[in-house]
Design a protein around this motif. Structure first.
Motif, PDB file in Angstrom:
ATOM      1  N   ILE A 114      33.369  24.461  60.842  1.00 46.69           N
ATOM      2  CA  ILE A 114      33.746  24.316  59.445  1.00 46.69           C
ATOM      3  C   ILE A 114      34.115  25.701  58.909  1.00 46.69           C
ATOM      4  CG2 ILE A 114      32.177  22.358  59.135  1.00 46.69           C
ATOM      5  CD1 ILE A 114      30.419  24.258  57.414  1.00 46.69           C
ATOM      6  N   VAL A 115      34.835  25.730  57.800  1.00 50.71           N
ATOM      7  CA  VAL A 115      35.207  26.990  57.160  1.00 50.71           C
ATOM      8  C   VAL A 115      34.769  26.939  55.702  1.00 50.71           C
ATOM      9  CG1 VAL A 115      37.083  28.528  56.513  1.00 50.71           C
ATOM     10  CG2 VAL A 115      37.175  27.311  58.703  1.00 50.71           C
ATOM     11  N   GLU A 116      34.024  27.948  55.280  1.00 52.44           N
ATOM     12  CA  GLU A 116      33.580  28.072  53.902  1.00 52.44           C
ATOM     13  C   GLU A 116      33.995  29.450  53.380  1.00 52.44           C
ATOM     14  OE1 GLU A 116      32.181  25.874  51.975  1.00 52.44           O
ATOM     15  OE2 GLU A 116      31.835  24.270  53.439  1.00 52.44           O
ATOM     16  N   LYS A 117      34.903  29.489  52.413  1.00 52.05           N
ATOM     17  CA  LYS A 117      35.402  30.738  51.824  1.00 52.05           C
ATOM     18  C   LYS A 117      35.798  31.742  52.915  1.00 52.05           C
ATOM     19  CE  LYS A 117      32.817  30.221  47.521  1.00 52.05           C
ATOM     20  NZ  LYS A 117      31.804  30.813  46.615  1.00 52.05           N
ATOM     21  N   LYS A 118      36.564  31.248  53.856  1.00 55.88           N
ATOM     22  CA  LYS A 118      37.132  32.025  54.961  1.00 55.88           C
ATOM     23  C   LYS A 118      36.103  32.423  56.034  1.00 55.88           C
ATOM     24  CE  LYS A 118      41.015  33.851  52.287  1.00 55.88           C
ATOM     25  NZ  LYS A 118      41.749  35.078  51.860  1.00 55.88           N
ATOM     26  N   SER A 119      34.825  32.115  55.845  1.00 50.43           N
ATOM     27  CA  SER A 119      33.837  32.321  56.899  1.00 50.43           C
ATOM     28  C   SER A 119      33.865  31.114  57.833  1.00 50.43           C
ATOM     29  CB  SER A 119      32.428  32.483  56.331  1.00 50.43           C
ATOM     30  OG  SER A 119      32.200  33.787  55.865  1.00 50.43           O
ATOM     31  N   ARG A 120      33.920  31.388  59.127  1.00 48.52           N
ATOM     32  CA  ARG A 120      33.909  30.312  60.131  1.00 48.52           C
ATOM     33  C   ARG A 120      32.476  30.072  60.612  1.00 48.52           C
ATOM     34  NH1 ARG A 120      37.234  32.236  64.894  1.00 48.52           N
ATOM     35  NH2 ARG A 120      36.922  30.095  65.617  1.00 48.52           N
ATOM     36  N   PHE A 121      32.089  28.814  60.645  1.00 51.72           N
ATOM     37  CA  PHE A 121      30.776  28.423  61.159  1.00 51.72           C
ATOM     38  C   PHE A 121      31.008  27.474  62.336  1.00 51.72           C
ATOM     39  CE2 PHE A 121      30.081  29.721  56.838  1.00 51.72           C
ATOM     40  CZ  PHE A 121      28.827  30.332  56.838  1.00 51.72           C
ATOM     41  N   ILE A 122      30.692  27.937  63.545  1.00 50.13           N
ATOM     42  CA  ILE A 122      30.944  27.159  64.757  1.00 50.13           C
ATOM     43  C   ILE A 122      29.605  26.693  65.322  1.00 50.13           C
ATOM     44  CG2 ILE A 122      32.058  27.146  67.018  1.00 50.13           C
ATOM     45  CD1 ILE A 122      33.517  29.753  66.055  1.00 50.13           C
ATOM     46  N   ALA A 123      29.380  25.383  65.331  1.00 52.79           N
ATOM     47  CA  ALA A 123      28.117  24.818  65.815  1.00 52.79           C
ATOM     48  C   ALA A 123      28.266  24.315  67.240  1.00 52.79           C
ATOM     49  CB  ALA A 123      27.661  23.678  64.912  1.00 52.79           C
ATOM     50  N   HIS A 124      27.344  24.718  68.101  1.00 56.05           N
ATOM     51  CA  HIS A 124      27.256  24.204  69.469  1.00 56.05           C
ATOM     52  C   HIS A 124      25.905  23.520  69.654  1.00 56.05           C
ATOM     53  CE1 HIS A 124      30.626  26.985  70.208  1.00 56.05           C
ATOM     54  NE2 HIS A 124      30.897  26.205  71.232  1.00 56.05           N
ATOM     55  N   VAL A 125      25.934  22.321  70.205  1.00 60.05           N
ATOM     56  CA  VAL A 125      24.730  21.519  70.389  1.00 60.05           C
ATOM     57  C   VAL A 125      24.481  21.337  71.887  1.00 60.05           C
ATOM     58  CG1 VAL A 125      23.589  19.331  69.861  1.00 60.05           C
ATOM     59  CG2 VAL A 125      25.247  20.309  68.240  1.00 60.05           C
ATOM     60  N   PHE A 126      23.233  21.584  72.310  1.00 65.61           N
ATOM     61  CA  PHE A 126      22.879  21.490  73.726  1.00 65.61           C
ATOM     62  C   PHE A 126      21.604  20.651  73.903  1.00 65.61           C
ATOM     63  CE2 PHE A 126      24.784  25.678  73.034  1.00 65.61           C
ATOM     64  CZ  PHE A 126      25.743  25.750  74.031  1.00 65.61           C
ATOM     65  N   PRO A 127      21.554  19.812  74.959  1.00 62.71           N
ATOM     66  CA  PRO A 127      20.268  19.219  75.334  1.00 62.71           C
ATOM     67  C   PRO A 127      19.437  20.271  76.068  1.00 62.71           C
ATOM     68  CG  PRO A 127      22.001  18.463  76.825  1.00 62.71           C
ATOM     69  CD  PRO A 127      22.666  19.325  75.790  1.00 62.71           C
ATOM     70  N   VAL A 128      18.174  20.420  75.710  1.00 61.48           N
ATOM     71  CA  VAL A 128      17.298  21.406  76.364  1.00 61.48           C
ATOM     72  C   VAL A 128      15.910  20.806  76.569  1.00 61.48           C
ATOM     73  CG1 VAL A 128      18.506  23.470  75.524  1.00 61.48           C
ATOM     74  CG2 VAL A 128      16.690  22.454  74.139  1.00 61.48           C
ATOM     75  N   HIS A 129      15.206  21.319  77.597  1.00 62.14           N
ATOM     76  CA  HIS A 129      13.866  20.805  77.908  1.00 62.14           C
ATOM     77  C   HIS A 129      12.822  21.911  78.014  1.00 62.14           C
ATOM     78  CE1 HIS A 129      16.708  17.666  79.283  1.00 62.14           C
ATOM     79  NE2 HIS A 129      15.794  16.856  78.808  1.00 62.14           N
ATOM     80  N   SER A 130      13.218  23.149  77.774  1.00 61.10           N
ATOM     81  CA  SER A 130      12.273  24.256  77.834  1.00 61.10           C
ATOM     82  C   SER A 130      12.806  25.409  76.989  1.00 61.10           C
ATOM     83  CB  SER A 130      12.059  24.727  79.272  1.00 61.10           C
ATOM     84  OG  SER A 130      13.239  25.356  79.765  1.00 61.10           O
ATOM     85  N   GLU A 131      11.893  26.316  76.606  1.00 53.50           N
ATOM     86  CA  GLU A 131      12.318  27.501  75.861  1.00 53.50           C
ATOM     87  C   GLU A 131      13.249  28.367  76.696  1.00 53.50           C
ATOM     88  OE1 GLU A 131       9.637  29.538  73.013  1.00 53.50           O
ATOM     89  OE2 GLU A 131       8.060  28.393  74.028  1.00 53.50           O
ATOM     90  N   GLU A 132      12.975  28.422  78.007  1.00 52.15           N
ATOM     91  CA  GLU A 132      13.807  29.234  78.894  1.00 52.15           C
ATOM     92  C   GLU A 132      15.237  28.708  78.939  1.00 52.15           C
ATOM     93  OE1 GLU A 132       9.646  29.822  79.660  1.00 52.15           O
ATOM     94  OE2 GLU A 132      10.835  27.969  79.694  1.00 52.15           O
ATOM     95  N   GLU A 133      15.373  27.384  78.988  1.00 53.11           N
ATOM     96  CA  GLU A 133      16.705  26.779  78.997  1.00 53.11           C
ATOM     97  C   GLU A 133      17.422  27.063  77.680  1.00 53.11           C
ATOM     98  OE1 GLU A 133      18.805  22.439  79.917  1.00 53.11           O
ATOM     99  OE2 GLU A 133      16.627  22.586  79.715  1.00 53.11           O
ATOM    100  N   ALA A 134      16.688  26.969  76.577  1.00 47.67           N
ATOM    101  CA  ALA A 134      17.281  27.269  75.274  1.00 47.67           C
ATOM    102  C   ALA A 134      17.739  28.721  75.202  1.00 47.67           C
ATOM    103  CB  ALA A 134      16.277  26.975  74.159  1.00 47.67           C
ATOM    104  N   ALA A 135      16.887  29.632  75.690  1.00 46.41           N
ATOM    105  CA  ALA A 135      17.225  31.055  75.666  1.00 46.41           C
ATOM    106  C   ALA A 135      18.497  31.335  76.459  1.00 46.41           C
ATOM    107  CB  ALA A 135      16.060  31.884  76.216  1.00 46.41           C
ATOM    108  N   GLY A 136      18.673  30.622  77.565  1.00 46.41           N
ATOM    109  CA  GLY A 136      19.874  30.803  78.379  1.00 46.41           C
ATOM    110  C   GLY A 136      21.137  30.415  77.630  1.00 46.41           C
TER     111      GLY A 136
END
Length: 224
Positions: free
Chosen positions: A23-45
């Motif tokens: 999405i774009v708000e006042k020329k700032s771009r916000f890019i969302a990425h969604v991932f399935p994760v099962h551990s903190e280590e996987e999220a950190a990666g």
């Protein structure tokens, strides 16, 4: 921010396939990425992966929730004013009841300050849009059931599994007929009673292990 929970859930939603949106708000771009994760280590990666990909962005904020009851949840504002990025992302995940998920929202600053309220709205909206582009499924805690009966009774059992929407994983035909099924844990008692009534008490029922499962494209899956 971080939170911990601790009791067994009988069903909960997860991200089966991640997605992304912008999405774009006042020329700032916000890019969302969604991932399935099962551990903190996987999220950190995944977080590190996004930081490398968008190395020139001003912020890469994130939140993740892991476990059926939010056993682990974390969020980070990554330089944005406290409570304006990570917490809104986390609140979307908790509000929609989604687990085993990481959302990273990358922001490219557009030159105009959005203020606290504007940032919260932007991170909330970008997270919601990212989730819309992802595949969300429900995992249920079930019990494996094996039912053996004679051929005369098998028709009644097949009818019952169809009308009660009980997933049949396999049917084995030998001297008798054996149905391998999975039943939501909270329905096991009532289902057993219906099977015994339908078979006039002749069917042999054996309980197996408890496991989480989901129906995806009409098929039962355990590898989630």
């Amino acid at each position: 921010c971080s939170e911990v929970g601790s009791f067994m859930s009988q069903s909960y939603q997860i991200i089966y396939e991640g997605g992304s949106d912008e999405i774009v708000e006042k020329k700032s771009r916000f890019i969302a990425h969604v991932f399935p994760v099962h551990s903190e280590e996987e999220a950190a990666g995944h977080i590190e992966q996004i930081r490398k990909k968008y190395w020139d962005a001003r912020h890469n904020c994130h939140a993740f929730v892991i476990g059926p009851n939010n056993e682990i949840s974390r969020c980070s504002d990554d330089g944005e004013p406290s409570g304006t990025a990570g917490r809104p992302i986390l609140e979307v995940l908790q509000g929609q009841g989604i687990h085993d998920v990481l959302v990273v929202v990358t922001r490219y600053f557009g030159g105009t300050l959005l203020g606290t309220g504007g940032l919260i709205r932007a991170y909330t909206k970008s997270t919601q849009e990212g989730i819309k582009e992802s595949m969300v499924i429900e995992k249920c805690l079930g019990v494996m059931l094996s039912l053996t009966c004679d051929y005369t009774t098998s028709g009644k059992i097949q009818y019952l599994t169809a009308t009660e929407h009980i997933p049949v994983l396999d049917t084995v035909y030998t001297d008798n007929v054996t149905f391998e099924m999975i039943v939501p844990v909270e329905e096991v008692g009532s289902v057993e009673k219906k099977f015994m009534e339908a078979s006039m008490g002749k069917a042999v029922l054996e309980k197996g292990e408890e496991t989480y499962y989901a129906e995806i494209d009409g098929k039962i899956s355990y590898d989630l």
